[in-house]
Design a protein around this motif. Sequence first.
Motif, PDB file in Angstrom:
ATOM      1  N   LEU A 254       2.307   5.012  -0.108  1.00 55.07           N
ATOM      2  CA  LEU A 254       1.943   6.198   0.671  1.00 55.07           C
ATOM      3  C   LEU A 254       2.401   7.463  -0.043  1.00 55.07           C
ATOM      4  CD1 LEU A 254       3.176   4.755   4.053  1.00 55.07           C
ATOM      5  CD2 LEU A 254       0.785   5.202   3.479  1.00 55.07           C
TER       6      LEU A 254
ATOM      7  N   CYS B 220       6.102   1.815   8.427  1.00 56.24           N
ATOM      8  CA  CYS B 220       6.334   1.778   6.976  1.00 56.24           C
ATOM      9  C   CYS B 220       7.530   0.903   6.623  1.00 56.24           C
ATOM     10  CB  CYS B 220       6.570   3.185   6.433  1.00 56.24           C
ATOM     11  SG  CYS B 220       5.225   4.326   6.773  1.00 56.24           S
TER      12      CYS B 220
ATOM     13  N   PRO C 137      -4.750   5.516   3.380  1.00 51.36           N
ATOM     14  CA  PRO C 137      -3.991   6.058   2.245  1.00 51.36           C
ATOM     15  C   PRO C 137      -4.840   6.239   0.990  1.00 51.36           C
ATOM     16  CG  PRO C 137      -2.750   4.338   3.332  1.00 51.36           C
ATOM     17  CD  PRO C 137      -4.114   4.321   3.944  1.00 51.36           C
ATOM     18  N   ARG C 138      -4.377   7.157   0.176  1.00 55.27           N
ATOM     19  CA  ARG C 138      -5.054   7.458  -1.083  1.00 55.27           C
ATOM     20  C   ARG C 138      -5.327   6.188  -1.880  1.00 55.27           C
ATOM     21  NH1 ARG C 138      -3.370   8.229  -6.283  1.00 55.27           N
ATOM     22  NH2 ARG C 138      -4.441   9.831  -7.509  1.00 55.27           N
TER      23      ARG C 138
ATOM     24  N   ASP D  99      -0.561  11.312   2.649  1.00 55.44           N
ATOM     25  CA  ASP D  99      -0.956  10.171   3.495  1.00 55.44           C
ATOM     26  C   ASP D  99      -0.117  10.152   4.768  1.00 55.44           C
ATOM     27  OD1 ASP D  99      -2.764   9.171   1.585  1.00 55.44           O
ATOM     28  OD2 ASP D  99      -1.211   7.947   0.626  1.00 55.44           O
TER      29      ASP D  99
ATOM     30  N   THR E  21       0.863  -1.175   0.000  1.00 56.86           N
ATOM     31  CA  THR E  21       0.000   0.000   0.000  1.00 56.86           C
ATOM     32  C   THR E  21       0.898   1.223   0.000  1.00 56.86           C
ATOM     33  OG1 THR E  21      -1.655  -1.225   1.266  1.00 56.86           O
ATOM     34  CG2 THR E  21      -1.862   1.176   1.227  1.00 56.86           C
TER      35      THR E  21
END
Length: 137
Positions: A29, A53, A84-85, A33, A27
């Motif tokens: 970022l 992360c 997150p987007r 985010d 995912t």
Amino acid sequence: MRSDCIDPQALFECRRCGDCCIGFGGTYLTDEDIKAISCHIGADPEQFIARYCRRSGSKLVLAQRSDGHCIFWDKICTIHPVKPRMCRKWPFIESILVDAENWLIMADSCPGIQTDVPINAVRKYVKKVLGEDNCNQ
Ligand code: SF4
Ligand code: SF4
């Protein structure tokens, strides 16, 4: 379905299975985010990056637990308001514009993605969604 008349629900309707929060390639970022999630969990961005992360090439992705789930998964997304987007936009993401066949690959892991739709309609809707997103940033 005509590609100039797109019903998003005909393309995708989330089944709330949680499968997208486990195992995928990562995912990613954005800087936005990182700021939003750091603020939400009360950490500064450096602490957030160190603790939550990992690097994937030159980009940051959310870390995963040993069972493959996203580090923020606990039967639900625990950062839903600031997720997150990539999670917010799923499955209408850039990789569809890179290669529309990715829609079918993603559908193997996401039961909400409809595959009996014209791929041009998918591309057109992804362009619309991402265009709106760029305008809002
Ligand atoms: S895998 Fe697809 S259908 Fe399942 S929760 Fe994620 S987005 Fe929804
Ligand atoms: S941030 Fe939330 S929605 Fe995104 S992968 Fe993690 S648990 Fe799932």
